[in-house]
Design a protein around this motif. Structure first.
Motif, PDB file in Angstrom:
ATOM      1  N   VAL A 287       1.220  24.003 -19.315  1.00  0.00           N
ATOM      2  CA  VAL A 287      -0.009  23.229 -19.124  1.00  0.00           C
ATOM      3  C   VAL A 287      -0.162  22.788 -17.676  1.00  0.00           C
ATOM      4  O   VAL A 287      -1.274  22.757 -17.136  1.00  0.00           O
ATOM      5  CB  VAL A 287      -0.026  22.016 -20.081  1.00  0.00           C
ATOM      6  N   THR A 288       0.945  22.482 -17.015  1.00  0.00           N
ATOM      7  CA  THR A 288       0.871  22.024 -15.618  1.00  0.00           C
ATOM      8  C   THR A 288       0.955  23.181 -14.619  1.00  0.00           C
ATOM      9  O   THR A 288       1.063  22.947 -13.410  1.00  0.00           O
ATOM     10  CB  THR A 288       2.002  21.028 -15.323  1.00  0.00           C
ATOM     11  N   HIS A 289       0.896  24.406 -15.134  1.00  0.00           N
ATOM     12  CA  HIS A 289       0.974  25.602 -14.279  1.00  0.00           C
ATOM     13  C   HIS A 289       2.235  25.555 -13.405  1.00  0.00           C
ATOM     14  O   HIS A 289       2.192  25.654 -12.181  1.00  0.00           O
ATOM     15  CB  HIS A 289      -0.279  25.736 -13.401  1.00  0.00           C
ATOM     16  N   ASN A 290       3.341  25.392 -14.105  1.00  0.00           N
ATOM     17  CA  ASN A 290       4.649  25.313 -13.443  1.00  0.00           C
ATOM     18  C   ASN A 290       4.689  24.157 -12.430  1.00  0.00           C
ATOM     19  O   ASN A 290       5.207  24.268 -11.332  1.00  0.00           O
ATOM     20  CB  ASN A 290       5.023  26.629 -12.765  1.00  0.00           C
ATOM     21  N   PHE A 291       4.122  23.019 -12.866  1.00  0.00           N
ATOM     22  CA  PHE A 291       4.162  21.765 -12.103  1.00  0.00           C
ATOM     23  C   PHE A 291       3.436  21.873 -10.761  1.00  0.00           C
ATOM     24  O   PHE A 291       3.899  21.350  -9.740  1.00  0.00           O
ATOM     25  CB  PHE A 291       5.615  21.300 -11.908  1.00  0.00           C
ATOM     26  N   THR A 292       2.275  22.536 -10.791  1.00  0.00           N
ATOM     27  CA  THR A 292       1.454  22.643  -9.571  1.00  0.00           C
ATOM     28  C   THR A 292       0.003  22.234  -9.821  1.00  0.00           C
ATOM     29  O   THR A 292      -0.763  22.110  -8.863  1.00  0.00           O
ATOM     30  CB  THR A 292       1.462  24.088  -9.040  1.00  0.00           C
ATOM     31  N   ASN A 304       6.964   6.897 -16.275  1.00  0.00           N
ATOM     32  CA  ASN A 304       8.200   6.331 -15.714  1.00  0.00           C
ATOM     33  C   ASN A 304       9.451   6.784 -16.467  1.00  0.00           C
ATOM     34  O   ASN A 304      10.565   6.642 -15.973  1.00  0.00           O
ATOM     35  CB  ASN A 304       8.134   4.804 -15.661  1.00  0.00           C
ATOM     36  N   LYS A 305       9.264   7.349 -17.674  1.00  0.00           N
ATOM     37  CA  LYS A 305      10.372   7.943 -18.413  1.00  0.00           C
ATOM     38  C   LYS A 305       9.867   9.229 -19.046  1.00  0.00           C
ATOM     39  O   LYS A 305       8.838   9.226 -19.733  1.00  0.00           O
ATOM     40  CB  LYS A 305      10.907   7.002 -19.494  1.00  0.00           C
ATOM     41  N   LEU A 306      10.588  10.300 -18.824  1.00  0.00           N
ATOM     42  CA  LEU A 306      10.202  11.616 -19.343  1.00  0.00           C
ATOM     43  C   LEU A 306      11.355  12.168 -20.171  1.00  0.00           C
ATOM     44  O   LEU A 306      12.430  12.463 -19.635  1.00  0.00           O
ATOM     45  CB  LEU A 306       9.872  12.564 -18.195  1.00  0.00           C
ATOM     46  N   LYS A 307      11.138  12.291 -21.466  1.00  0.00           N
ATOM     47  CA  LYS A 307      12.150  12.858 -22.352  1.00  0.00           C
ATOM     48  C   LYS A 307      11.720  14.263 -22.733  1.00  0.00           C
ATOM     49  O   LYS A 307      10.656  14.470 -23.318  1.00  0.00           O
ATOM     50  CB  LYS A 307      12.327  12.004 -23.604  1.00  0.00           C
ATOM     51  N   LEU A 308      12.549  15.242 -22.384  1.00  0.00           N
ATOM     52  CA  LEU A 308      12.207  16.643 -22.591  1.00  0.00           C
ATOM     53  C   LEU A 308      12.899  17.200 -23.821  1.00  0.00           C
ATOM     54  O   LEU A 308      14.078  16.943 -24.064  1.00  0.00           O
ATOM     55  CB  LEU A 308      12.602  17.461 -21.364  1.00  0.00           C
ATOM     56  N   ARG A 309      12.149  17.987 -24.561  1.00  0.00           N
ATOM     57  CA  ARG A 309      12.690  18.669 -25.729  1.00  0.00           C
ATOM     58  C   ARG A 309      12.814  20.148 -25.420  1.00  0.00           C
ATOM     59  O   ARG A 309      11.909  20.746 -24.843  1.00  0.00           O
ATOM     60  CB  ARG A 309      11.769  18.449 -26.925  1.00  0.00           C
ATOM     61  N   GLY A 310      13.939  20.743 -25.767  1.00  0.00           N
ATOM     62  CA  GLY A 310      14.082  22.189 -25.690  1.00  0.00           C
ATOM     63  C   GLY A 310      14.729  22.718 -24.436  1.00  0.00           C
ATOM     64  O   GLY A 310      15.162  23.864 -24.397  1.00  0.00           O
ATOM     65  N   GLU A 311      14.812  21.925 -23.380  1.00  0.00           N
ATOM     66  CA  GLU A 311      15.400  22.401 -22.121  1.00  0.00           C
ATOM     67  C   GLU A 311      16.574  21.496 -21.776  1.00  0.00           C
ATOM     68  O   GLU A 311      16.407  20.321 -21.456  1.00  0.00           O
ATOM     69  CB  GLU A 311      14.361  22.363 -20.996  1.00  0.00           C
ATOM     70  N   ARG A 312      17.776  22.047 -21.847  1.00  0.00           N
ATOM     71  CA  ARG A 312      18.955  21.210 -21.621  1.00  0.00           C
ATOM     72  C   ARG A 312      19.153  20.876 -20.144  1.00  0.00           C
ATOM     73  O   ARG A 312      19.497  19.755 -19.804  1.00  0.00           O
ATOM     74  CB  ARG A 312      20.208  21.892 -22.172  1.00  0.00           C
ATOM     75  N   ILE A 313      18.926  21.819 -19.283  1.00  0.00           N
ATOM     76  CA  ILE A 313      19.050  21.563 -17.841  1.00  0.00           C
ATOM     77  C   ILE A 313      17.894  22.262 -17.150  1.00  0.00           C
ATOM     78  O   ILE A 313      17.679  23.453 -17.341  1.00  0.00           O
ATOM     79  CB  ILE A 313      20.386  22.079 -17.271  1.00  0.00           C
ATOM     80  N   GLN A 320      10.794  17.146 -10.775  1.00  0.00           N
ATOM     81  CA  GLN A 320      10.946  15.759 -10.331  1.00  0.00           C
ATOM     82  C   GLN A 320       9.863  15.375  -9.328  1.00  0.00           C
ATOM     83  O   GLN A 320       9.346  14.258  -9.364  1.00  0.00           O
ATOM     84  CB  GLN A 320      12.330  15.553  -9.705  1.00  0.00           C
ATOM     85  N   ALA A 321       9.466  16.313  -8.491  1.00  0.00           N
ATOM     86  CA  ALA A 321       8.405  16.020  -7.531  1.00  0.00           C
ATOM     87  C   ALA A 321       7.069  15.782  -8.232  1.00  0.00           C
ATOM     88  O   ALA A 321       6.248  14.987  -7.764  1.00  0.00           O
ATOM     89  CB  ALA A 321       8.278  17.168  -6.529  1.00  0.00           C
ATOM     90  N   TYR A 322       6.866  16.461  -9.359  1.00  0.00           N
ATOM     91  CA  TYR A 322       5.615  16.317 -10.115  1.00  0.00           C
ATOM     92  C   TYR A 322       5.598  15.002 -10.898  1.00  0.00           C
ATOM     93  O   TYR A 322       4.532  14.478 -11.208  1.00  0.00           O
ATOM     94  CB  TYR A 322       5.465  17.503 -11.059  1.00  0.00           C
ATOM     95  N   ILE A 328      14.233  11.225 -15.819  1.00  0.00           N
ATOM     96  CA  ILE A 328      14.105  12.394 -16.693  1.00  0.00           C
ATOM     97  C   ILE A 328      15.335  12.505 -17.575  1.00  0.00           C
ATOM     98  O   ILE A 328      16.476  12.428 -17.096  1.00  0.00           O
ATOM     99  CB  ILE A 328      13.914  13.673 -15.854  1.00  0.00           C
ATOM    100  N   CYS A 329      15.079  12.673 -18.874  1.00  0.00           N
ATOM    101  CA  CYS A 329      16.148  12.749 -19.859  1.00  0.00           C
ATOM    102  C   CYS A 329      16.049  14.084 -20.592  1.00  0.00           C
ATOM    103  O   CYS A 329      14.989  14.452 -21.101  1.00  0.00           O
ATOM    104  CB  CYS A 329      16.038  11.590 -20.840  1.00  0.00           C
ATOM    105  N   TYR A 330      17.167  14.822 -20.637  1.00  0.00           N
ATOM    106  CA  TYR A 330      17.221  16.116 -21.309  1.00  0.00           C
ATOM    107  C   TYR A 330      17.851  15.959 -22.692  1.00  0.00           C
ATOM    108  O   TYR A 330      18.464  14.928 -22.990  1.00  0.00           O
ATOM    109  CB  TYR A 330      18.018  17.110 -20.465  1.00  0.00           C
ATOM    110  N   PRO A 331      17.706  16.949 -23.584  1.00  0.00           N
ATOM    111  CA  PRO A 331      18.303  16.857 -24.923  1.00  0.00           C
ATOM    112  C   PRO A 331      19.793  16.525 -24.850  1.00  0.00           C
ATOM    113  O   PRO A 331      20.536  17.091 -24.059  1.00  0.00           O
ATOM    114  CB  PRO A 331      18.068  18.251 -25.509  1.00  0.00           C
TER     115      PRO A 331
END
Length: 337
Positions: A287-292, A304-313, A320-322, A328-331
């Motif tokens: 959706v963010t066009h690869n954060f651009t 201020n807090k981003l919890k991501l599903r599906g991507e461990r690293i 982070q720049a976006y 940022i929190c990973y699974p």
């Protein structure tokens, strides 16, 4: 008060506070009690309010607890109930409430409720309609009752919402396109679910009905029908902007990409600062066009807090720049203050 389990609730009602006349409790988990017995009359209790988001033991636990309150005058029940077919062959409706609560509590004069009952669909030959449920409230002692039924063939389940209005519930779960609207000034937590698309107008109605909403979860995997017509008419700029002035937690991790656009595009949605976003990584990347993408950047800067599903690293340095203000929190990870 807020308690973690039904044992805690029973502990407070085991007789040690025998002069207690008002008890309002928010129950986090309704598990079968391990130690404390659910018996003993509570003759001095005049007002009881119970809220619980997920209730599997309604017939075995909640009703016996209510029957201990022989002199109850005011009752509030706000819960989502998973129907146990051993006790009920249909939804919780007006007939059930009259038979199992009102007719057994002779002093009750003030009954407010919001009950969502859920059932799995298993080869039933008859399905209750919204009109069927509404008819059970024709001679109900509470005047203004809202009720509606939804069926979800893909999930093989169904649900029925019934509530007195105006509502005092602190949460409203599993809202569908059947939602009739209204004004809910006490609701802070909302969840949306349907097997039919949510359009922009639906989200506008949700914002207007729940102006003090703080937490929102969306579950919908169907693409929006009207999105293409808006884009072909170049009409996105004319859509009314939806402002979530108090929203601080947004879960859109089980949705079609259209709903991620719905919340991140600054032409559709205005988010306040310091929002906790729970989202699927690959969907966010698309959706963010690869954060651009520029027209999703403004709302992403408010996270201020981003919890991501599906991507461990994530090895994408643009992430982070976006989201410059976000932890940022990973699974498998947890946020630490």
């Amino acid at each position: 008060i807020r308690v973690q389990c039904f044992d805690d609730c029973l502990y407070l009602l085991d007789g040690r506070f025998n002069q207690l006349h008002t008890f309002c409790v928010d129950l986090v988990n309704l598990h079968h009690p391990q130690e404390i017995k659910n018996h003993g009359d509570l003759p001095n209790l005049k007002c009881f309010v119970l809220s619980c988001k997920e209730t599997c033991g309604y017939d075995e636990l909640i009703l016996p607890l209510l029957y201990r309150m022989s002199n109850l005058e005011q009752l509030g029940l706000y819960m989502t109930i998973s129907i146990d077919t051993r006790y009920n062959d249909g939804f919780i409706d007006g007939n059930h409430l009259k038979r199992n609560i009102i007719n057994r509590m002779l002093r009750l004069n003030d009954f407010k409720f919001h009950i969502c009952s859920c059932m799995f669909i298993h080869n039933q030959s008859h399905f209750s309609s919204t009109k069927d449920i509404q008819r059970t409230f024709i001679d109900f002692p509470v005047n203004n009752i809202i009720s509606y039924v939804d069926y979800f063939p893909e999930a093989e389940r169904s649900q029925c919402q019934i509530y007195s209005y105006p509502s005092l519930t602190p949460f409203y779960e599993n809202i569908t396109n059947s939602f009739p609207g209204g004004f809910f000034k006490y609701v802070r937590v909302v969840s949306l679910f349907d097997e039919h698309p949510f359009e922009h107008e639906f989200f506008l109605q949700i914002q207007r009905s729940f102006p003090f909403m703080e937490e929102l979860s969306v579950f919908n995997c169907k693409s929006q029908n009207k999105k293409q017509s808006y884009e072909s008419d170049n009409d996105n700029q004319n859509l009314p902007l939806i402002e979530y002035s108090l929203l601080n937690e947004l879960a859109i991790n089980t949705v079609h990409d259209d709903y991620i656009e719905q919340f991140l595009l600054n032409t559709k949605t205005y988010l306040q600062n310091n929002v906790f976003l729970y989202i699927e990584y690959e969907s966010l990347q698309r959706v963010t066009h690869n954060f651009t993408r520029e027209d999703t950047r403004i709302n992403c800067m408010k996270i201020n807090k981003l919890k991501l599903r599906g991507e461990r690293i994530c090895r994408n340095s643009s992430l982070q720049a976006y989201f410059p203000c976000a932890k940022i929190c990973y699974p498998g990870q947890f946020f630490f203050e």
